[in-house]
Design a protein around this motif. Structure first.
Motif, PDB file in Angstrom:
ATOM      1  N   GLY A 132      32.060  52.285  46.013  1.00 48.42           N
ATOM      2  CA  GLY A 132      31.362  51.457  46.981  1.00 48.42           C
ATOM      3  C   GLY A 132      31.248  49.993  46.599  1.00 48.42           C
ATOM      4  N   LYS A 133      31.738  49.614  45.431  1.00 49.17           N
ATOM      5  CA  LYS A 133      31.653  48.221  44.995  1.00 49.17           C
ATOM      6  C   LYS A 133      33.039  47.588  45.050  1.00 49.17           C
ATOM      7  CE  LYS A 133      27.383  49.051  44.060  1.00 49.17           C
ATOM      8  NZ  LYS A 133      26.410  48.809  45.109  1.00 49.17           N
ATOM      9  N   SER A 134      33.054  46.283  45.394  1.00 48.66           N
ATOM     10  CA  SER A 134      34.334  45.586  45.482  1.00 48.66           C
ATOM     11  C   SER A 134      34.140  44.113  45.162  1.00 48.66           C
ATOM     12  CB  SER A 134      34.942  45.729  46.883  1.00 48.66           C
ATOM     13  OG  SER A 134      34.211  44.937  47.807  1.00 48.66           O
ATOM     14  N   GLU A 135      35.243  43.433  44.981  1.00 52.40           N
ATOM     15  CA  GLU A 135      35.210  42.004  44.705  1.00 52.40           C
ATOM     16  C   GLU A 135      34.620  41.215  45.874  1.00 52.40           C
ATOM     17  OE1 GLU A 135      38.060  38.610  42.702  1.00 52.40           O
ATOM     18  OE2 GLU A 135      39.021  40.163  43.904  1.00 52.40           O
ATOM     19  N   ASN A 136      34.660  41.787  47.065  1.00 55.13           N
ATOM     20  CA  ASN A 136      34.148  41.094  48.250  1.00 55.13           C
ATOM     21  C   ASN A 136      32.683  40.703  48.114  1.00 55.13           C
ATOM     22  OD1 ASN A 136      36.598  41.210  49.566  1.00 55.13           O
ATOM     23  ND2 ASN A 136      36.119  43.119  50.604  1.00 55.13           N
ATOM     24  N   TRP A 137      31.907  41.447  47.319  1.00 56.04           N
ATOM     25  CA  TRP A 137      30.485  41.166  47.138  1.00 56.04           C
ATOM     26  C   TRP A 137      30.161  40.787  45.700  1.00 56.04           C
ATOM     27  CZ3 TRP A 137      27.244  40.535  51.072  1.00 56.04           C
ATOM     28  CH2 TRP A 137      27.612  41.055  52.306  1.00 56.04           C
ATOM     29  N   LEU A 138      31.145  40.682  44.846  1.00 56.47           N
ATOM     30  CA  LEU A 138      30.926  40.444  43.422  1.00 56.47           C
ATOM     31  C   LEU A 138      30.644  38.976  43.114  1.00 56.47           C
ATOM     32  CD1 LEU A 138      30.990  41.436  40.450  1.00 56.47           C
ATOM     33  CD2 LEU A 138      33.475  41.045  40.501  1.00 56.47           C
ATOM     34  N   MET A 139      29.591  38.745  42.335  1.00 56.29           N
ATOM     35  CA  MET A 139      29.321  37.423  41.782  1.00 56.29           C
ATOM     36  C   MET A 139      29.509  37.535  40.269  1.00 56.29           C
ATOM     37  SD  MET A 139      25.914  35.009  42.100  1.00 56.29           S
ATOM     38  CE  MET A 139      26.189  34.600  43.833  1.00 56.29           C
ATOM     39  N   ILE A 140      30.131  36.519  39.680  1.00 61.43           N
ATOM     40  CA  ILE A 140      30.429  36.535  38.254  1.00 61.43           C
ATOM     41  C   ILE A 140      29.943  35.233  37.627  1.00 61.43           C
ATOM     42  CG2 ILE A 140      32.273  36.636  36.517  1.00 61.43           C
ATOM     43  CD1 ILE A 140      34.008  38.094  38.540  1.00 61.43           C
ATOM     44  N   GLY A 141      29.367  35.343  36.424  1.00 63.35           N
ATOM     45  CA  GLY A 141      28.943  34.168  35.672  1.00 63.35           C
ATOM     46  C   GLY A 141      29.491  34.224  34.261  1.00 63.35           C
ATOM     47  N   PHE A 142      29.787  33.055  33.700  1.00 62.93           N
ATOM     48  CA  PHE A 142      30.300  32.970  32.334  1.00 62.93           C
ATOM     49  C   PHE A 142      29.476  31.957  31.551  1.00 62.93           C
ATOM     50  CE2 PHE A 142      34.080  33.933  34.932  1.00 62.93           C
ATOM     51  CZ  PHE A 142      34.427  35.153  34.372  1.00 62.93           C
ATOM     52  N   VAL A 166      27.680  41.460  27.798  1.00 64.33           N
ATOM     53  CA  VAL A 166      28.023  41.488  29.216  1.00 64.33           C
ATOM     54  C   VAL A 166      26.953  42.282  29.961  1.00 64.33           C
ATOM     55  CG1 VAL A 166      29.769  42.113  30.930  1.00 64.33           C
ATOM     56  CG2 VAL A 166      30.480  41.405  28.628  1.00 64.33           C
ATOM     57  N   GLU A 167      26.440  41.716  31.040  1.00 65.05           N
ATOM     58  CA  GLU A 167      25.465  42.400  31.881  1.00 65.05           C
ATOM     59  C   GLU A 167      26.102  42.705  33.227  1.00 65.05           C
ATOM     60  OE1 GLU A 167      21.142  40.870  31.250  1.00 65.05           O
ATOM     61  OE2 GLU A 167      22.496  39.130  31.201  1.00 65.05           O
ATOM     62  N   VAL A 168      25.933  43.940  33.664  1.00 65.80           N
ATOM     63  CA  VAL A 168      26.431  44.369  34.969  1.00 65.80           C
ATOM     64  C   VAL A 168      25.239  44.866  35.773  1.00 65.80           C
ATOM     65  CG1 VAL A 168      27.982  45.917  36.208  1.00 65.80           C
ATOM     66  CG2 VAL A 168      28.634  45.053  33.944  1.00 65.80           C
ATOM     67  N   LEU A 217      38.034  41.202  36.357  1.00 67.41           N
ATOM     68  CA  LEU A 217      36.726  41.809  36.613  1.00 67.41           C
ATOM     69  C   LEU A 217      36.573  42.137  38.096  1.00 67.41           C
ATOM     70  CD1 LEU A 217      34.493  39.588  34.298  1.00 67.41           C
ATOM     71  CD2 LEU A 217      35.077  42.014  33.954  1.00 67.41           C
ATOM     72  N   GLY A 218      37.154  41.299  38.947  1.00 65.80           N
ATOM     73  CA  GLY A 218      37.135  41.574  40.387  1.00 65.80           C
ATOM     74  C   GLY A 218      37.829  42.878  40.740  1.00 65.80           C
ATOM     75  N   GLN A 219      38.894  43.181  40.030  1.00 65.78           N
ATOM     76  CA  GLN A 219      39.585  44.457  40.235  1.00 65.78           C
ATOM     77  C   GLN A 219      38.802  45.604  39.611  1.00 65.78           C
ATOM     78  OE1 GLN A 219      43.383  43.678  38.420  1.00 65.78           O
ATOM     79  NE2 GLN A 219      44.101  42.405  40.111  1.00 65.78           N
ATOM     80  N   ALA A 220      38.245  45.368  38.434  1.00 63.14           N
ATOM     81  CA  ALA A 220      37.565  46.430  37.684  1.00 63.14           C
ATOM     82  C   ALA A 220      36.299  46.929  38.371  1.00 63.14           C
ATOM     83  CB  ALA A 220      37.231  45.930  36.276  1.00 63.14           C
ATOM     84  N   ILE A 221      35.617  46.071  39.111  1.00 65.66           N
ATOM     85  CA  ILE A 221      34.346  46.479  39.720  1.00 65.66           C
ATOM     86  C   ILE A 221      34.530  47.641  40.687  1.00 65.66           C
ATOM     87  CG2 ILE A 221      34.305  44.876  41.688  1.00 65.66           C
ATOM     88  CD1 ILE A 221      31.333  45.803  39.362  1.00 65.66           C
ATOM     89  N   SER A 222      35.737  47.798  41.201  1.00 62.36           N
ATOM     90  CA  SER A 222      35.999  48.899  42.136  1.00 62.36           C
ATOM     91  C   SER A 222      35.961  50.263  41.443  1.00 62.36           C
ATOM     92  CB  SER A 222      37.336  48.702  42.851  1.00 62.36           C
ATOM     93  OG  SER A 222      38.396  48.773  41.916  1.00 62.36           O
ATOM     94  N   LEU A 223      35.850  50.288  40.126  1.00 63.71           N
ATOM     95  CA  LEU A 223      35.671  51.560  39.417  1.00 63.71           C
ATOM     96  C   LEU A 223      34.316  52.179  39.736  1.00 63.71           C
ATOM     97  CD1 LEU A 223      37.205  50.567  35.964  1.00 63.71           C
ATOM     98  CD2 LEU A 223      38.162  52.185  37.625  1.00 63.71           C
ATOM     99  N   PHE A 233      26.748  42.006  40.163  1.00 66.54           N
ATOM    100  CA  PHE A 233      26.771  40.743  39.438  1.00 66.54           C
ATOM    101  C   PHE A 233      27.160  41.044  38.002  1.00 66.54           C
ATOM    102  CE2 PHE A 233      24.338  37.553  36.818  1.00 66.54           C
ATOM    103  CZ  PHE A 233      25.160  36.475  37.100  1.00 66.54           C
ATOM    104  N   ILE A 234      28.171  40.344  37.495  1.00 66.60           N
ATOM    105  CA  ILE A 234      28.590  40.479  36.104  1.00 66.60           C
ATOM    106  C   ILE A 234      28.397  39.126  35.437  1.00 66.60           C
ATOM    107  CG2 ILE A 234      30.471  40.965  34.512  1.00 66.60           C
ATOM    108  CD1 ILE A 234      31.731  42.736  36.671  1.00 66.60           C
TER     109      ILE A 234
END
Length: 114
Positions: free
Chosen positions: A33-43, A62-64, A24-30, A3-4
């Motif tokens: 084991g993490k990917s955009e498929n499970w990513l939740m983002i809030g602004f 920013v909180e990750v 951010l969806g692309q960056a989470i793969s850095l 979650f970002i």
């Protein structure tokens, strides 16, 4: 289950939000084991932030949060990428961005916990 969430002192247009979400969806793969498929983002835009007692410059907090173990080397890479993204999309200088990481061992989803 990453979650970002970001709190920024500037307005975010719909176009900027879409750019941030995609990048951010692309960056989470850095983080392995993490990917955009499970990513939740809030602004949260137009947030009242002060840094060094001043609020005259654009800034971001920013909180990750990630399920599992901490990975300092991956977090370092992600910090560089998040800083770049917020700089390019919102014009926020790197020295006006704080990023907090948190590894979470209990994460709930779909009526249960992992």
């Amino acid at each position: 289950m990453p979650f970002i969430n970001s709190k920024v002192s500037v307005s975010i247009s719909q176009e900027q939000e879409t750019q941030l979400k995609s990048r951010l969806g692309q960056a989470i793969s850095l983080i392995p084991g993490k990917s955009e498929n499970w990513l939740m983002i809030g602004f949260e835009d137009n947030y009242h932030l002060y840094f060094r007692g001043d609020n005259s410059q654009p800034m971001a907090f920013v909180e990750v949060k990630v399920f599992g173990q901490e990975n300092p080397a991956a977090f370092e890479k992600l910090t560089a990428e998040i800083t770049k993204i917020f700089g390019e999309v919102l014009g926020i200088a790197a020295d006006h961005i704080y990023i907090k990481y948190e590894a979470v061992s209990n994460w709930g989803w779909n009526g249960g916990n992992f």
